[in-house]
Write a protein that holds these residues in place. Structure first.
Motif, PDB file in Angstrom:
ATOM      1  N   ALA A  54      14.687-103.099  99.191  1.00 34.21           N
ATOM      2  CA  ALA A  54      13.753-104.220  99.303  1.00 34.21           C
ATOM      3  C   ALA A  54      13.467-104.577 100.759  1.00 34.21           C
ATOM      4  N   LEU A  56       6.366-108.501  82.514  1.00 27.97           N
ATOM      5  CA  LEU A  56       6.340-108.113  83.927  1.00 27.97           C
ATOM      6  C   LEU A  56       7.296-106.961  84.202  1.00 27.97           C
ATOM      7  N   ARG A  57       8.477-107.048  83.608  1.00 27.88           N
ATOM      8  CA  ARG A  57       9.516-106.052  83.874  1.00 27.88           C
ATOM      9  C   ARG A  57       9.195-104.721  83.182  1.00 27.88           C
ATOM     10  N   PHE A  90       7.364-104.473  87.314  1.00 32.89           N
ATOM     11  CA  PHE A  90       7.659-105.289  88.489  1.00 32.89           C
ATOM     12  C   PHE A  90       9.115-105.122  88.912  1.00 32.89           C
ATOM     13  N   ASN A 100      12.817-108.528  92.508  1.00 35.15           N
ATOM     14  CA  ASN A 100      12.440-109.520  93.514  1.00 35.15           C
ATOM     15  C   ASN A 100      11.110-110.171  93.167  1.00 35.15           C
ATOM     16  N   SER A 101      10.169-109.398  92.665  1.00 34.30           N
ATOM     17  CA  SER A 101       8.873-109.954  92.271  1.00 34.30           C
ATOM     18  C   SER A 101       9.033-110.886  91.083  1.00 34.30           C
ATOM     19  N   VAL A 152      10.104-114.244  91.925  1.00 35.51           N
ATOM     20  CA  VAL A 152       9.040-115.073  92.484  1.00 35.51           C
ATOM     21  C   VAL A 152       8.126-115.606  91.379  1.00 35.51           C
ATOM     22  N   TYR A 153       7.739-114.742  90.452  1.00 37.75           N
ATOM     23  CA  TYR A 153       6.776-115.110  89.421  1.00 37.75           C
ATOM     24  C   TYR A 153       7.363-116.009  88.334  1.00 37.75           C
TER      25      TYR A 153
END
Length: 173
Positions: A30, A121-122, A127, A130-131, A134-135
């Motif tokens: 990251a 998302l996953r 994603f 880390n993203s 955030v989301y």
């Protein structure tokens, strides 16, 4: 007479040792700096040793253990960095199925929608963790706002004005 070196005395629980390396690899990927990685490694190693002796199973589960770990030295202020490192390490363990999911509080319809969104998302969008970190809070905040203003989620009645009002509220607060 052989002496025991510091590294031998400070051995980590075997169950967590390999996962610290994978956790650090994720942070390295990251873009974390070597100095930050070193600090995070130290924090997580201390947490792993603490968890082995202080938790019933020898493995941490969630927020209760994080708070107990941070409170272990009340005379010393804990830093955000310690809290973030330990929470992220637990998230790493949960995401890989190493630890069972922490017991969830009472589930609301908004929690279910947020969980499905995070899963989307996953799994569907691919994603990175880390993203998602955030989301997810933003999605949860929006769903809480929607429930508070509409009395229910009423997602079928969602429109741009509702989203705009939420964003304006976030910016002004």
């Amino acid at each position: 007479m052989a002496t025991t070196g510091y590294r031998e005395r400070a051995r980590l629980p075997a169950a967590l040792e390999g996962y610290i390396d994978s956790f650090l690899q994720d942070l390295r990927a990251a873009g974390y700096s070597p100095k930050t990685l070193s600090v995070r490694r130290s924090i997580v190693r201390v947490f792993a040793r603490w968890a082995e002796t202080k938790t019933a199973t020898g493995a941490p589960r969630g927020e209760e253990e994080v708070q107990a770990f941070l409170a272990r030295r009340p005379w010393r202020d804990t830093t955000r960095q310690e809290r973030a490192a330990v929470r992220r390490f637990l998230a790493h363990l949960h995401a890989r199925g190493i630890l069972p999911p922490p017991p969830s509080p009472l589930s609301t319809p908004a929690d279910g929608v947020a969980a499905r969104y995070i899963s989307f998302l996953r799994e569907d969008r691919g994603f990175a963790e880390n993203s998602i970190l955030v989301y997810a809070p933003c999605a949860r905040a929006f769903l809480a706002y929607r429930f508070a203003t509409a009395g229910s989620l009423a997602l079928d009645q969602l429109d741009a004005d509702t989203i705009r009002a939420f964003l304006l509220k976030c910016v002004t607060n």
